[in-house]
Design an enzyme around this catalytic site. Structure first.
Site, PDB file in Angstrom:
ATOM      1  N   THR A 102       0.763  -1.321   0.105  1.00  0.00           N
ATOM      2  CA  THR A 102       0.022   0.050   0.178  1.00  0.00           C
ATOM      3  C   THR A 102       0.875   1.105  -0.210  1.00  0.00           C
ATOM      4  OG1 THR A 102      -1.811  -1.008   1.215  1.00  0.00           O
ATOM      5  CG2 THR A 102      -1.648   1.163   1.397  1.00  0.00           C
ATOM      6  N   THR A 178       1.974  -4.208   4.535  1.00  0.00           N
ATOM      7  CA  THR A 178       1.756  -4.362   5.788  1.00  0.00           C
ATOM      8  C   THR A 178       1.393  -5.724   6.324  1.00  0.00           C
ATOM      9  OG1 THR A 178      -0.428  -3.847   5.856  1.00  0.00           O
ATOM     10  CG2 THR A 178       1.092  -1.926   6.491  1.00  0.00           C
ATOM     11  N   ASP A 179       0.659  -6.525   5.325  1.00  0.00           N
ATOM     12  CA  ASP A 179      -0.056  -7.870   5.959  1.00  0.00           C
ATOM     13  C   ASP A 179       1.087  -8.892   6.449  1.00  0.00           C
ATOM     14  OD1 ASP A 179      -2.257  -6.964   4.604  1.00  0.00           O
ATOM     15  OD2 ASP A 179      -2.724  -8.811   3.546  1.00  0.00           O
ATOM     16  N   LYS A 256       1.109  -7.352  13.289  1.00  0.00           N
ATOM     17  CA  LYS A 256      -0.052  -6.655  12.830  1.00  0.00           C
ATOM     18  C   LYS A 256      -1.312  -6.983  13.508  1.00  0.00           C
ATOM     19  CE  LYS A 256      -2.700  -5.019   8.549  1.00  0.00           C
ATOM     20  NZ  LYS A 256      -2.879  -4.852   7.187  1.00  0.00           N
TER      21      LYS A 256
HETATM   22  N1  ASP Z   1      -2.299  -6.381   1.254  1.00  0.00           N
HETATM   23  C1  ASP Z   1      -1.211  -5.085   1.219  1.00  0.00           C
HETATM   24  C2  ASP Z   1      -1.657  -4.219   2.530  1.00  0.00           C
HETATM   25  C3  ASP Z   1      -0.683  -3.189   2.711  1.00  0.00           C
HETATM   26  O1  ASP Z   1       0.237  -3.120   1.917  1.00  0.00           O
HETATM   27  O2  ASP Z   1      -0.719  -2.781   3.603  1.00  0.00           O
HETATM   28  C4  ASP Z   1       0.059  -5.811   1.404  1.00  0.00           C
HETATM   29  O3  ASP Z   1       0.606  -6.021   2.446  1.00  0.00           O
HETATM   30  O4  ASP Z   1       0.779  -5.739   0.681  1.00  0.00           O
END
Ligand code: ASP
Ligand code: ASP
Lengths: 437, 437
Positions: A102, A178-179, A256
């Protein structure tokens, strides 16, 4: 259709940030969001906007009282590649490795979904402050959503980090989805040996082209930590929902904990290393590795045949048997409570261990420490050969077990290594000030 | 050996609660704990006591300055069976069903481990206060540690609850191990239909014969809730580490979040129903089911071939394939972030759905809500036929899916039922005051 006329009349473009005032009986309601493209198959009676929380709403055109354009799509900072700026004397040097996620995404206005799109260069250019803090060299090394992260990519990142640090950079930042950021942070914590400089993972919960994006502040704080005295692998993300400070978490203790909050990342069973304010770093502990001289080494030997298995009432031992039959070399069990499994599961653990498979035990509670000495079932599990992983997160134990099995498959040696603290993954004693913080 | 002499000289018995003052250089250290039997194979130079945190320590006899007996093992309340007291007019009637767990355990002084030992009668007798609050009828229906709880036992408990309630009891309490209490609470929430009276699960993190046991207060608060106006399935446990109040959590939203703290149980994505103080119940919401008239029904049809599968980087789709091949009818995925799986996992989900297996998606973040509409990978997962489970806990989704599949195996019907709120398992909107509380 009505919608096209309406957009034309008000000069709206897809991607504009607008405020819409809508009549609802006697009341006036206000919405702010990005104009979405009219769906081709819809009757065209509504204007669709993407709210800041990520949801789309359709507003009946006939009920709209007023529309204001707050920010024109066309005027948004153009995030295109520019020449890397000349290095300024006296500023530290930081490389930003882009991996996707993201923090480097924008909304696809055709589908309304978020796609990884910005390169690391574009990202860096979107936050010009950081060029005042350091000589920033962005480098895109992959462009994936982090749910697609793979153990072999961890190795690639580790080598890129070492290359940058060993060629004179003062710190490295990894822009990451973040995942699975916690998993990658753990992997780097084990793979980067003799770490002498900071390595910071950073992400965003809201994409960079949303008004409430957290990427600018997270990135700024990441640069602060990357130029600090803390020579560890860290995750730097918002500490509160508002833009007050970021937290720098130790890479092996972070998780997370929320699907969408900006302050979703939390240190589990430990306190973070620092609060990162706009103007200063507030260290929360002093038992961190200091910046020093010396080459960073990469020890990326891992065994990929490892699985996580969560325990639940009714779980059948056949799943563990299957993993053993398939040649898995290690399994991390997410036991209940202090690290338990049902009694009728224990013979399957026994069999796995007999076949040379390392079976490690963590707790699905997440907080606290496993202890297989308290209850009879725990003692039986110990006797079957399970390795209790202290207060390690299941995710960290998984990554660590892969790394340990990359070095030995002697189960006694595995046990010894799993219980050796390589990167702060084990807190020696249970802290009572870390629960749900 | 020295240890036997020492115990004799100071009149110490195994099981005594003592205070030991020990010299440590210039300092004096104080320890309190229960005297453990001298290990037969040890040289006998140390006195072993079990500290209140559950750990044993050995203290060198030569370093002991002083010993005080705080509570004599022999004088502890004898927890033996007595006749059930005569019913008092005007008091509500409550049945306590004993199932085992720490709340009904004592320490085995030979091994130092905790064994389920007390019957429900003994338990009730150990907390005499509750007989002033209600006519309490204890009944032991099983005696297991809750890691050994099985879906078929849930049914047995549900029928015992209904039997008691339908024969005039005003509420039912289930004394239960804490490890899987959340799962059982969920199961009862779905199985007990037309619930018109309170059903309260209660446990303890410290066994009843430890000085700091939480069982007395938890049980007292459980009786309060069981005689209250709230006709729901609840978990009642300590709200803080000290004995200030208990929390009454909704059975479908509660989770054990710490391996050992007394306040380990937390409502996730929702606020608890009530704070239970010594002298009153403080309701925290008013959208709860009220006590009413009518027979409770048991709908215990469940499909046991259901599994939980946690996603992690490097997970192989072969594990899902295996479950499908083995005839599993449902799988609850603990996805990353908003509910994601790696792209190369999606074809395995597709195949599972094609074979009629229900694949439900929750998040390993635990807090927050899955949303498969934000990222392209999420949309693909939706297209493959996965059912996103809103803000449901993975454990609750697991139990619910078993129950839903007990009623239908039509996947469209499964989807509809999974997204229908039967027992407060779905919070309609995301609350921002529930994160890490
Ligand atoms: N689904 C995305 C979410 C994010 O980037 O925060 C990822 O982890 O790449
Ligand atoms: N392992 C025990 C712990 C407890 O009772 O609290 C059980 O769940 O039965």
């Amino acid at each position: 259709r009505k919608i096209e006329e309406f957009m034309k009349k008000h000069g709206l473009e897809v991607g504009d940030l607008i405020r819409v005032i809508k009549r609802d009986g006697d009341e006036l309601l206000t919405f702010e969001g990005l104009v979405m493209p009219p769906y081709e198959l819809s009757p065209g009676e509504t204007l669709t906007i993407k709210l800041d929380n990520g949801y789309n709403i359709g507003i009946l055109i006939d009920a709209i009282e007023r529309v204001e354009v707050l920010e024109n799509a066309a005027e948004k900072p153009k995030m295109t590649f520019q020449e890397v700026l000349p290095r300024k004397e006296g500023l530290p040097n930081v490389t930003i490795l882009g991996t996707g996620g993201t923090i480097a995404s924008r909304i696809d206005y055709k589908t309304g979904a978020v796609h990884p799109a910005f390169t690391a260069e574009e990202l860096a250019k979107a936050v010009p402050e950081i060029f005042e803090m350091a000589n920033v060299t962005p480098k895109l090394i992959m462009n994936i959503l982090s749910e697609d992260m793979k153990p072999e990519y961890w190795k690639r990142i580790a080598h890129e980090v070492a290359k940058a640090l060993n060629s004179g950079e003062d710190g490295v930042i990894i822009a990451h989805g973040t995942d699975t950021m916690g998993y990658t942070a753990s992997a780097l914590s084990f793979m980067l040996r003799n770490l002498t400089k900071p390595v910071v993972l950073v992400g965003a919960q809201r994409s960079s082209d949303r008004p409430s994006s957290d990427s600018a502040m997270n990135l700024t704080c990441a640069v602060k930590m990357a130029t600090s005295d803390v020579a560890e692998v860290m995750v730097v993300m918002h500490g509160e929902t508002s833009d007050t400070y970021c937290l720098a978490h130790r890479g092996t203790k972070v998780r997370k904990m929320h699907t969408s909050r900006r302050d979703a990342f939390r240190s589990i069973n430990d306190i973070p290393i620092a609060k990162v304010w706009k103007d200063r770093i507030e260290l929360l502990r002093d038992d961190y590795r200091r910046r020093s001289e010396g080459e960073v080494e990469v020890d990326d030997r891992i065994e990929e045949k490892v699985a996580i298995l969560k325990i639940y009432p009714g779980i059948s031992g056949e799943i563990l048997d299957f993993l053993v039959d398939k040649g898995y070399r290690g399994v991390v069990i997410e036991g209940t409570g202090l690290g338990h499994v049902p009694q009728d599961f224990i013979p399957h653990v026994e069999r796995a261990v007999e076949e040379g498979v390392a079976v490690c035990v963590t707790s699905q509670c997440l907080y606290g420490r496993v202890n297989l000495n308290v209850y009879s079932n725990g003692r039986k599990l110990l006797k079957a050969g399970a390795i209790p992983c202290e207060d390690m997160l299941p995710e960290t134990a998984y990554v660590k077990l892969m790394w340990v099995l990359g070095h030995t498959d002697d189960l006694e040696e595995v046990r010894k290594m799993m219980l050796t603290n390589y990167a702060g993954e084990i807190t020696p004693y249970t802290r009572f000030d870390t629960f749900l913080r």
